[in-house]
Design a protein around this motif. Structure first.
Motif, mmCIF file in Angstrom:
data_model
loop_
_atom_site.group_PDB
_atom_site.id
_atom_site.type_symbol
_atom_site.label_atom_id
_atom_site.label_comp_id
_atom_site.label_asym_id
_atom_site.label_seq_id
_atom_site.Cartn_x
_atom_site.Cartn_y
_atom_site.Cartn_z
ATOM 1 N N VAL A 1 0.810 -1.218 0.000
ATOM 2 C CA VAL A 1 0.000 0.000 0.000
ATOM 3 C C VAL A 1 0.844 1.269 0.000
ATOM 4 C CG1 VAL A 1 -1.937 -1.162 1.118
ATOM 5 C CG2 VAL A 1 -0.190 -0.040 2.517
ATOM 6 N N GLY A 2 2.143 1.145 -0.063
ATOM 7 C CA GLY A 2 3.011 2.314 -0.109
ATOM 8 C C GLY A 2 4.450 1.882 -0.253
ATOM 9 N N ASN A 3 5.315 2.865 -0.397
ATOM 10 C CA ASN A 3 6.748 2.554 -0.368
ATOM 11 C C ASN A 3 7.212 2.219 1.039
ATOM 12 O OD1 ASN A 3 7.133 2.829 -3.096
ATOM 13 N ND2 ASN A 3 7.880 4.933 -2.979
ATOM 14 N N SER A 4 6.462 2.682 2.026
ATOM 15 C CA SER A 4 6.733 2.334 3.424
ATOM 16 C C SER A 4 5.407 2.317 4.174
ATOM 17 C CB SER A 4 7.702 3.337 4.061
ATOM 18 O OG SER A 4 7.152 4.641 4.058
ATOM 19 N N PHE A 5 5.219 1.320 5.029
ATOM 20 C CA PHE A 5 3.970 1.208 5.788
ATOM 21 C C PHE A 5 4.168 0.199 6.918
ATOM 22 C CE2 PHE A 5 3.781 -1.657 2.151
ATOM 23 C CZ PHE A 5 3.452 -2.860 2.729
ATOM 24 N N TRP A 6 3.233 0.217 7.854
ATOM 25 C CA TRP A 6 3.266 -0.653 9.022
ATOM 26 C C TRP A 6 2.149 -1.679 8.929
ATOM 27 C CZ3 TRP A 6 6.246 -1.967 13.009
ATOM 28 C CH2 TRP A 6 5.674 -2.609 14.107
ATOM 29 N N ASP A 7 2.460 -2.920 9.248
ATOM 30 C CA ASP A 7 1.452 -3.977 9.291
ATOM 31 C C ASP A 7 1.148 -4.290 10.751
ATOM 32 O OD1 ASP A 7 0.203 -6.611 9.436
ATOM 33 O OD2 ASP A 7 0.665 -6.768 7.296
ATOM 34 N N PRO A 8 -0.053 -3.937 11.246
ATOM 35 C CA PRO A 8 -0.352 -4.164 12.664
ATOM 36 C C PRO A 8 -0.472 -5.633 13.027
ATOM 37 C CG PRO A 8 -2.294 -3.358 11.506
ATOM 38 C CD PRO A 8 -1.159 -3.277 10.541
ATOM 39 N N ALA A 9 -0.844 -6.493 12.080
ATOM 40 C CA ALA A 9 -0.951 -7.921 12.371
ATOM 41 C C ALA A 9 0.421 -8.565 12.474
ATOM 42 C CB ALA A 9 -1.791 -8.619 11.297
ATOM 43 N N LEU A 10 1.297 -8.236 11.554
ATOM 44 C CA LEU A 10 2.646 -8.795 11.568
ATOM 45 C C LEU A 10 3.566 -8.089 12.551
ATOM 46 C CD1 LEU A 10 3.221 -9.184 7.710
ATOM 47 C CD2 LEU A 10 2.685 -11.008 9.328
ATOM 48 N N GLN A 11 3.152 -6.868 12.941
ATOM 49 C CA GLN A 11 4.018 -6.020 13.774
ATOM 50 C C GLN A 11 5.372 -5.826 13.099
ATOM 51 O OE1 GLN A 11 3.336 -4.517 17.183
ATOM 52 N NE2 GLN A 11 1.446 -4.680 15.978
ATOM 53 N N LYS A 12 5.305 -5.578 11.786
ATOM 54 C CA LYS A 12 6.510 -5.365 10.994
ATOM 55 C C LYS A 12 6.306 -4.160 10.092
ATOM 56 C CE LYS A 12 7.905 -10.250 10.790
ATOM 57 N NZ LYS A 12 9.170 -10.090 11.518
ATOM 58 N N GLU A 13 7.440 -3.557 9.704
ATOM 59 C CA GLU A 13 7.413 -2.401 8.814
ATOM 60 C C GLU A 13 7.996 -2.771 7.461
ATOM 61 O OE1 GLU A 13 8.612 2.327 8.932
ATOM 62 O OE2 GLU A 13 10.040 0.865 9.729
ATOM 63 N N PHE A 14 7.300 -2.353 6.408
ATOM 64 C CA PHE A 14 7.782 -2.505 5.036
ATOM 65 C C PHE A 14 8.500 -1.220 4.652
ATOM 66 C CE2 PHE A 14 7.460 -1.849 0.498
ATOM 67 C CZ PHE A 14 7.626 -3.091 -0.067
ATOM 68 N N TYR A 15 9.721 -1.363 4.144
ATOM 69 C CA TYR A 15 10.438 -0.203 3.640
ATOM 70 C C TYR A 15 11.127 -0.602 2.343
ATOM 71 C CZ TYR A 15 12.691 4.314 3.658
ATOM 72 O OH TYR A 15 13.073 5.592 3.317
ATOM 73 N N TYR A 16 10.775 0.070 1.265
ATOM 74 C CA TYR A 16 11.067 -0.410 -0.077
ATOM 75 C C TYR A 16 12.548 -0.526 -0.409
ATOM 76 C CZ TYR A 16 11.817 4.527 -1.429
ATOM 77 O OH TYR A 16 12.285 5.811 -1.530
ATOM 78 N N THR A 17 13.413 0.322 0.157
ATOM 79 C CA THR A 17 14.833 0.262 -0.194
ATOM 80 C C THR A 17 15.636 -0.674 0.697
ATOM 81 O OG1 THR A 17 15.302 2.195 1.182
ATOM 82 C CG2 THR A 17 14.812 2.595 -1.149
ATOM 83 N N ASP A 18 14.979 -1.311 1.650
ATOM 84 C CA ASP A 18 15.658 -2.244 2.546
ATOM 85 C C ASP A 18 15.208 -3.664 2.216
ATOM 86 O OD1 ASP A 18 16.809 -3.701 4.539
ATOM 87 O OD2 ASP A 18 15.903 -2.618 6.208
ATOM 88 N N PRO A 19 16.035 -4.461 1.534
ATOM 89 C CA PRO A 19 15.618 -5.819 1.158
ATOM 90 C C PRO A 19 15.205 -6.670 2.357
ATOM 91 C CG PRO A 19 17.621 -5.206 -0.009
ATOM 92 C CD PRO A 19 17.387 -4.139 1.028
ATOM 93 N N ASN A 20 15.832 -6.467 3.505
ATOM 94 C CA ASN A 20 15.476 -7.259 4.680
ATOM 95 C C ASN A 20 14.061 -6.972 5.156
ATOM 96 O OD1 ASN A 20 18.028 -8.477 4.819
ATOM 97 N ND2 ASN A 20 18.869 -6.764 5.983
ATOM 98 N N ARG A 21 13.539 -5.805 4.795
ATOM 99 C CA ARG A 21 12.189 -5.427 5.215
ATOM 100 C C ARG A 21 11.183 -5.413 4.070
ATOM 101 N NH1 ARG A 21 12.442 0.040 8.555
ATOM 102 N NH2 ARG A 21 14.261 0.521 7.238
ATOM 103 N N SER A 22 11.601 -5.780 2.893
ATOM 104 C CA SER A 22 10.666 -5.682 1.773
ATOM 105 C C SER A 22 10.584 -6.930 0.895
ATOM 106 C CB SER A 22 11.031 -4.489 0.884
ATOM 107 O OG SER A 22 12.295 -4.684 0.276
ATOM 108 N N LEU A 23 11.528 -7.845 0.991
ATOM 109 C CA LEU A 23 11.559 -8.967 0.068
ATOM 110 C C LEU A 23 11.028 -10.271 0.652
ATOM 111 C CD1 LEU A 23 14.875 -8.431 -1.933
ATOM 112 C CD2 LEU A 23 12.528 -7.827 -2.542
#
Length: 698
Positions: free
Chosen positions: A254-276
């Motif tokens: 839903v964005g280049n960066s966002f928070w998932d409340p169920a997973l309690q994790k953050e997606f950040y597009y330029t960080d492979p550890n957080r996006s892949l």
């Protein structure tokens, strides 16, 4: 009846001396020896007797014992033992019948054992035989089971290898339809499509005389005036929307960066550890759809292609490399097309020729952020992207593939110019300490620490937005339906969305007041992510090839990028998964780009830098204003004043607003006077003592 002489010389019968059992034994032995005389005295064991005893003993040893198995030693009776037994027999004749009976028992066992010893030894021998037999059977069963298991494992491994080879051969072998295979003179080609995404390539870039190849490509193909991105108009959500045909709220990015409340994790597009990780990426992208249906794919740096989605991998995946020069991308694409086809000599299962090639080109977006979409630098970047396409088309022509391979060129969004004068301080709108997470950029998604405060915070920001026309404030509950941006828990509950060309920044990143004092420039110079229907956010779609059998220069109505997935699937002959798109091939043109009724090319204006507006404008005198007003009145009366006025602080309105009522001369004069008054007040406030409070305003 047999008889023999005793020591006294009297002849006695066997019956007088031995018992019945003894007589039987003796007579049997005599019968066996009848007619045989070796010259030995009667009753003495002959050499033959010794041989018989040794043979019988050896047979019994072999039947009852394994040498060394129980640690027992075999007992052998030879001639010496026979002589001892004969001596005992002689002594028995001297001592009477009792000793004679004992002698006969000793001779019967051949080793001088009593009947109880014989019975005991026989029992032990039987037990040993049973134990040995049981042990042998168990050992034999173990050996059998061990061999069975070993052979079973070998068979299973062999079957697995056969199945794996079969699957590889099936997957590597595309669905061959003789009618769909076309020869370029050297090889047969199944339906093949090259999809190229020029990140950040705004639709009106085509109208700057910088793209001769793309413009010629449009003349030979089919395209709309523009393609709409999806909201929010940022890279990762839109590239995955084009790959899946799903709105961002449906596929989850839903964005280049966002928070998932169920997973309690953050997606950040330029960080492979957080996006892949695959759990971020819902839906079914093009490469998974193709591979499921045995159509091989090659994905070059496309966002999400490295995430192992559905655990189905493309035949080729090229990892992102932002520094790769554009000619190398062309070499990579042409190299994939040069691989042997499924019916060619030298074809390899592990190196198939792909039917889908999707390539991502980040250069225009990167330089657009860095320099702005109207900068001198971006011109050369646009030209470089066009040159890359020229190299590709020449390569296809050299391989006689121009009319065999489909080529589709798209972009994900446009770009707007930003400026320090159009940056809003986040702290002026909300207290960042009230929020647990802040998602997105340039739009801001806010997650309150206490969800009970959501309505209060929304009312607070909405009240401020009434005096700040450059932002919009929404809850998920009242988000515009056309955004398709509410039905996902990854979407924050409160959103502040700036108008095109504006930005929101917290003080840690950019202090607005300090920047104004120091004359600092705001970076990036170009920004996207705004309302996806704004003209500055428009993208492109151009297609040519056998899947698009239309007249050259055909025009279709503008559509949203959710339609791309179905179009690409149809072009390579695979059935698309469920998605939000509705268009299917063949496309339905509404005319040609050269038709008189075709809308003119539109170049939307970027916002004007408000900080330099009055600095670059000479304030008119009152007499000149009145003269201008008189001239405007005459123009209005003659119908010549038809164009709307664009204010310096807002971007040009969409084309749909061009039909609004024109501004009268008096309204124009009033607005100009208001502008002058605001400038004077600001000047006095900044440069005169007492903040200009004693100076009357104009």
């Amino acid at each position: 009846m047999s008889s023999f002489h005793n020591d006294e010389g009297h002849e006695r019968s066997v019956s007088d001396t031995f018992s019945a059992d003894e007589r039987t034994l003796y007579e049997g032995s005599t019968a066996d020896d009848e007619g045989y005389d070796d010259g030995r005295p009667s009753g003495e064991l002959s050499d033959r007797d010794h041989d018989i005893l040794e043979s019988e003993d050896e047979r019994e040893r072999l039947l009852t014992q394994k040498p060394g198995f129980f640690g027992n030693k075999s007992v052998k009776i030879g001639k010496n033992e026979g002589k001892k037994a004969a001596g005992k027999a002689k002594r028995g004749r001297k001592t009477g019948n009792e000793d004679s009976s004992s002698l006969m028992y000793e001779m019967e066992d051949r080793i001088g054992l009593s009947s109880s010893s014989v019975s005991r030894n026989s029992s032990e021998s039987d037990e040993q035989r049973l134990l040995a037999t049981s042990t042998q059977r168990k050992s034999r069963r173990k050996r059998i089971w061990r061999r069975f298991i070993i052979h079973g494992v070998i068979v299973i491994v062999f079957l697995i290898l056969v199945f794996a080879v079969y699957r590889i051969s099936v997957r590597s072998k595309p669905k061959i339809n003789a009618a769909a295979m076309v020869s370029n003179g050297t090889s047969l080609f199944a339906p093949t499509t090259i999809l190229i995404s020029l990140d950040g390539f705004r639709a009106d870039f085509l109208y700057r005389d910088l793209t001769p190849t793309l413009n010629k490509f449009i003349e030979n193909g089919i395209s709309p005036k523009y393609m709409l991105p999806s909201f929010p108009s940022v890279t990762f959500p839109n590239h995955y929307t084009m790959a899946t045909g799903l709105y961002p709220e449906a596929h989850g990015v839903v964005g280049n960066s966002f928070w998932d409340p169920a997973l309690q994790k953050e997606f950040y597009y330029t960080d492979p550890n957080r996006s892949l990780q695959p759990f971020w990426w819902g839906g079914e992208p093009l490469w998974v759809t193709a591979e499921r249906q045995n159509v091989r794919s090659a994905i070059h740096m496309w966002p999400g292609s490295e995430a192992h989605i559905s655990h189905i991998e493309p035949a080729y995946v090229d990892k992102f490399n932002g520094s790769e020069v554009l000619p190398l991308k062309v070499d990579r694409i042409l190299g994939l097309l040069d691989m042997p086809g499924p019916l060619d000599v030298g074809v390899r299962a592990d190196q198939p020729r792909p039917q889908l090639i999707a390539a991502y080109v980040p250069n225009v977006d990167s330089d657009g952020h860095k320099y702005g979409p109207n900068s001198t630098e971006i011109r050369s970047t646009i030209q470089a992207a066009d040159d890359m396409l020229a190299l590709l088309l020449v390569g296809l022509q050299q391989r006689n593939l121009t009319d065999i391979v489909n080529v589709v060129v798209v972009s994900d969004h446009g770009m707007a110019t930003t400026d320090a004068s159009r940056v809003i301080q986040l702290e002026d709108l909300v207290n960042p300490n009230d929020f647990e997470h802040v998602d997105g950029w340039p739009l801001f998604g806010l997650r309150p620490k206490n969800i009970k405060d959501l309505e209060h915070l929304y009312q607070q920001v909405a009240k401020k937005a009434e005096s700040i026309p450059s932002i919009e404030v929404y809850l998920k509950s009242n988000m515009p339906e056309r955004y398709h941006f509410a039905n996902n828990e990854r979407i924050a509950p409160l959103w502040i969305i700036p108008k095109a060309g504006w930005a929101i920044a917290d003080k840690a990143d950019f202090d607005v007041e300090e920047a104004k004092k120091n004359g600092d420039q705001y970076n990036p110079r170009g920004v996207h992510g705004y309302d996806h229907e704004h003209p500055l956010m428009r993208a492109i779609f151009v297609a040519r090839g056998p899947a698009f059998p239309h007249k050259p220069n055909s025009r279709v109505e503008p559509f949203q990028n959710t339609e791309l997935y179905n179009i690409i699937c149809d072009s390579i002959g695979v059935e698309p998964a469920s998605n939000n798109g509705t268009l299917r091939l063949p496309l339905k043109p509404v005319g040609l780009h050269t038709d008189p009724e075709t809308p003119p090319n539109e170049t939307p204006s970027d916002p004007v830098e408000t900080s330099s507006f009055f600095a670059t404008t000479t304030l008119p005198s009152l007499s000149s204003l009145m003269a201008s007003a008189s001239g405007l009145e005459d123009a209005s009366a003659s119908g010549q004043l038809n164009a709307p006025i664009t204010t310096p602080t807002t971007s040009a309105p969409p084309a749909a607003s061009s039909s609004s009522e024109p501004e009268s001369w008096w309204q124009w004069l009033t607005h100009k006077a208001d502008g002058v008054e605001e400038w004077v007040d600001g000047f006095l406030h900044k440069h005169l003592p007492n903040n200009g409070e004693d100076t009357p305003s104009l």
